[in-house]
Write a protein that holds these residues in place. Structure first.
Motif, PDB file in Angstrom:
ATOM      1  N   ALA A  28       0.822  -1.213   0.000  1.00 53.89           N
ATOM      2  CA  ALA A  28       0.000   0.000   0.000  1.00 53.89           C
ATOM      3  C   ALA A  28       0.859   1.268   0.000  1.00 53.89           C
ATOM      4  N   PHE A  29       1.997   1.231   0.683  1.00 60.86           N
ATOM      5  CA  PHE A  29       2.844   2.418   0.828  1.00 60.86           C
ATOM      6  C   PHE A  29       3.637   2.752  -0.433  1.00 60.86           C
ATOM      7  N   PHE A  30       4.252   1.773  -1.058  1.00 59.27           N
ATOM      8  CA  PHE A  30       5.165   2.079  -2.152  1.00 59.27           C
ATOM      9  C   PHE A  30       4.518   2.723  -3.378  1.00 59.27           C
ATOM     10  N   PRO A  31       3.270   2.431  -3.717  1.00 54.92           N
ATOM     11  CA  PRO A  31       2.663   3.185  -4.820  1.00 54.92           C
ATOM     12  C   PRO A  31       2.579   4.694  -4.534  1.00 54.92           C
ATOM     13  N   ALA A  83      20.493  -0.059  14.624  1.00 56.00           N
ATOM     14  CA  ALA A  83      19.146  -0.049  14.062  1.00 56.00           C
ATOM     15  C   ALA A  83      18.932   1.161  13.154  1.00 56.00           C
ATOM     16  N   LEU A  84      18.008   1.039  12.244  1.00 54.14           N
ATOM     17  CA  LEU A  84      17.587   2.157  11.413  1.00 54.14           C
ATOM     18  C   LEU A  84      16.730   3.082  12.277  1.00 54.14           C
ATOM     19  N   HIS A  85      17.167   4.311  12.468  1.00 43.84           N
ATOM     20  CA  HIS A  85      16.399   5.267  13.274  1.00 43.84           C
ATOM     21  C   HIS A  85      15.120   5.655  12.535  1.00 43.84           C
ATOM     22  N   HIS A  86      15.253   6.151  11.327  1.00 41.51           N
ATOM     23  CA  HIS A  86      14.116   6.358  10.438  1.00 41.51           C
ATOM     24  C   HIS A  86      14.655   6.610   9.037  1.00 41.51           C
ATOM     25  N   LEU A  87      13.773   6.519   8.081  1.00 37.69           N
ATOM     26  CA  LEU A  87      14.142   6.724   6.689  1.00 37.69           C
ATOM     27  C   LEU A  87      13.226   7.787   6.117  1.00 37.69           C
ATOM     28  N   ALA A  88      13.806   8.808   5.492  1.00 33.73           N
ATOM     29  CA  ALA A  88      13.024   9.921   4.953  1.00 33.73           C
ATOM     30  C   ALA A  88      13.031   9.887   3.426  1.00 33.73           C
ATOM     31  N   PHE A  89      11.852  10.077   2.844  1.00 37.93           N
ATOM     32  CA  PHE A  89      11.700  10.188   1.398  1.00 37.93           C
ATOM     33  C   PHE A  89      11.376  11.629   1.062  1.00 37.93           C
ATOM     34  N   ARG A  90      12.011  12.161   0.030  1.00 38.65           N
ATOM     35  CA  ARG A  90      11.854  13.565  -0.352  1.00 38.65           C
ATOM     36  C   ARG A  90      10.647  13.746  -1.260  1.00 38.65           C
ATOM     37  N   ALA A  91       9.830  14.721  -0.910  1.00 35.45           N
ATOM     38  CA  ALA A  91       8.708  15.136  -1.754  1.00 35.45           C
ATOM     39  C   ALA A  91       9.107  16.420  -2.470  1.00 35.45           C
ATOM     40  N   GLU A  92       8.487  16.697  -3.595  1.00 34.36           N
ATOM     41  CA  GLU A  92       8.784  17.894  -4.371  1.00 34.36           C
ATOM     42  C   GLU A  92       8.050  19.120  -3.858  1.00 34.36           C
ATOM     43  N   SER A  93       6.968  18.913  -3.098  1.00 34.80           N
ATOM     44  CA  SER A  93       6.175  20.044  -2.624  1.00 34.80           C
ATOM     45  C   SER A  93       5.473  19.683  -1.327  1.00 34.80           C
ATOM     46  N   ARG A  94       4.992  20.694  -0.636  1.00 35.83           N
ATOM     47  CA  ARG A  94       4.197  20.461   0.570  1.00 35.83           C
ATOM     48  C   ARG A  94       2.895  19.755   0.217  1.00 35.83           C
ATOM     49  N   GLU A  95       2.375  20.058  -0.966  1.00 39.26           N
ATOM     50  CA  GLU A  95       1.148  19.397  -1.413  1.00 39.26           C
ATOM     51  C   GLU A  95       1.367  17.892  -1.552  1.00 39.26           C
ATOM     52  N   GLU A  96       2.546  17.484  -2.029  1.00 41.26           N
ATOM     53  CA  GLU A  96       2.850  16.052  -2.113  1.00 41.26           C
ATOM     54  C   GLU A  96       2.901  15.426  -0.720  1.00 41.26           C
ATOM     55  N   VAL A  97       3.453  16.129   0.247  1.00 44.90           N
ATOM     56  CA  VAL A  97       3.488  15.634   1.624  1.00 44.90           C
ATOM     57  C   VAL A  97       2.058  15.464   2.128  1.00 44.90           C
ATOM     58  N   ASP A  98       1.212  16.464   1.893  1.00 45.45           N
ATOM     59  CA  ASP A  98      -0.176  16.403   2.348  1.00 45.45           C
ATOM     60  C   ASP A  98      -0.946  15.267   1.679  1.00 45.45           C
ATOM     61  N   GLU A  99      -0.722  15.078   0.386  1.00 45.91           N
ATOM     62  CA  GLU A  99      -1.395  13.993  -0.338  1.00 45.91           C
ATOM     63  C   GLU A  99      -0.916  12.633   0.181  1.00 45.91           C
ATOM     64  N   ALA A 100       0.367  12.499   0.415  1.00 45.15           N
ATOM     65  CA  ALA A 100       0.895  11.249   0.980  1.00 45.15           C
ATOM     66  C   ALA A 100       0.263  10.984   2.340  1.00 45.15           C
ATOM     67  N   TYR A 101       0.135  12.029   3.146  1.00 43.49           N
ATOM     68  CA  TYR A 101      -0.493  11.900   4.463  1.00 43.49           C
ATOM     69  C   TYR A 101      -1.918  11.357   4.343  1.00 43.49           C
ATOM     70  N   ARG A 102      -2.707  11.902   3.404  1.00 46.52           N
ATOM     71  CA  ARG A 102      -4.080  11.417   3.206  1.00 46.52           C
ATOM     72  C   ARG A 102      -4.078   9.938   2.844  1.00 46.52           C
ATOM     73  N   LYS A 103      -3.156   9.537   1.975  1.00 47.02           N
ATOM     74  CA  LYS A 103      -3.085   8.128   1.567  1.00 47.02           C
ATOM     75  C   LYS A 103      -2.601   7.243   2.715  1.00 47.02           C
ATOM     76  N   LEU A 104      -1.685   7.757   3.539  1.00 45.69           N
ATOM     77  CA  LEU A 104      -1.224   7.000   4.709  1.00 45.69           C
ATOM     78  C   LEU A 104      -2.374   6.772   5.686  1.00 45.69           C
ATOM     79  N   LEU A 105      -3.228   7.770   5.863  1.00 49.28           N
ATOM     80  CA  LEU A 105      -4.401   7.596   6.720  1.00 49.28           C
ATOM     81  C   LEU A 105      -5.326   6.525   6.172  1.00 49.28           C
ATOM     82  N   GLU A 106      -5.532   6.534   4.856  1.00 47.17           N
ATOM     83  CA  GLU A 106      -6.396   5.526   4.218  1.00 47.17           C
ATOM     84  C   GLU A 106      -5.874   4.120   4.437  1.00 47.17           C
ATOM     85  N   MET A 107      -4.553   3.958   4.415  1.00 45.94           N
ATOM     86  CA  MET A 107      -3.981   2.610   4.583  1.00 45.94           C
ATOM     87  C   MET A 107      -3.750   2.262   6.046  1.00 45.94           C
ATOM     88  N   GLU A 108      -4.165   3.153   6.945  1.00 46.13           N
ATOM     89  CA  GLU A 108      -4.087   2.954   8.386  1.00 46.13           C
ATOM     90  C   GLU A 108      -2.657   2.842   8.909  1.00 46.13           C
TER      91      GLU A 108
END
Length: 144
Positions: A28-31, A83-108
């Motif tokens: 669900a996450f990688f798409p 251990a891996l502390h965390h891994l960050a993926f770069r978005a091109e815009s704040r809107e992309e971050v917000d859209e990813a957040y909405r999709k993350l909520l959908e996938m719980e």
């Protein structure tokens, strides 16, 4: 003088506690990141005694791997040495971050912190922090 390498990551491989649980999350996450999960490959590597599921993208391969039998009951914790502390993926815009957040909520996904500015990191640092189903922490960030 030889040319200096560029810091480009070719692939990442993370050991998870439960491959079946992890696969559902990453399918669900990688798409959201642009991976085509129809290119996903599963294999057993007998020389190393693990199962692996690899997700491929032209910019990065990301694999999840089953644990060794001796470690299968250990707790995942990002503050353990090595251990891996965390891994960050770069978005091109704040809107992309917000859209990813909405999709993350959908996938719980487990949201650690909804999207917001983090001026303690940089004036324009905007990110969402979340965890997979096994407590591995991720971030999607835009620094513009």
């Amino acid at each position: 003088m030889a040319e200096i390498m560029k810091p480009v990551i070719d692939h990442i491989q993370i050991t998870v506690k439960d491959l079946d649980v992890a696969e559902k999350f990453y399918d669900a996450f990688f798409p959201i990141l642009g991976f085509d999960i129809s290119r996903k490959v599963k294999a057993f590597i007998p020389e190393h005694d693990f199962y692996v599921i690899e997700y491929s993208h032209e910019l990065l391969a990301f694999a999840i791997t089953s644990p060794r039998e001796a470690f299968k009951n250990e707790e995942i914790h990002r503050r353990k040495p090595g251990a891996l502390h965390h891994l960050a993926f770069r978005a091109e815009s704040r809107e992309e971050v917000d859209e990813a957040y909405r999709k993350l909520l959908e996938m719980e996904a487990v949201i650690v912190t909804p999207p917001k500015l983090y001026p303690e990191y940089a004036e324009t640092y905007y990110a969402v922090f979340f965890k997979d189903f096994e407590n591995i922490k991720y971030e999607i960030v835009c620094n513009q």
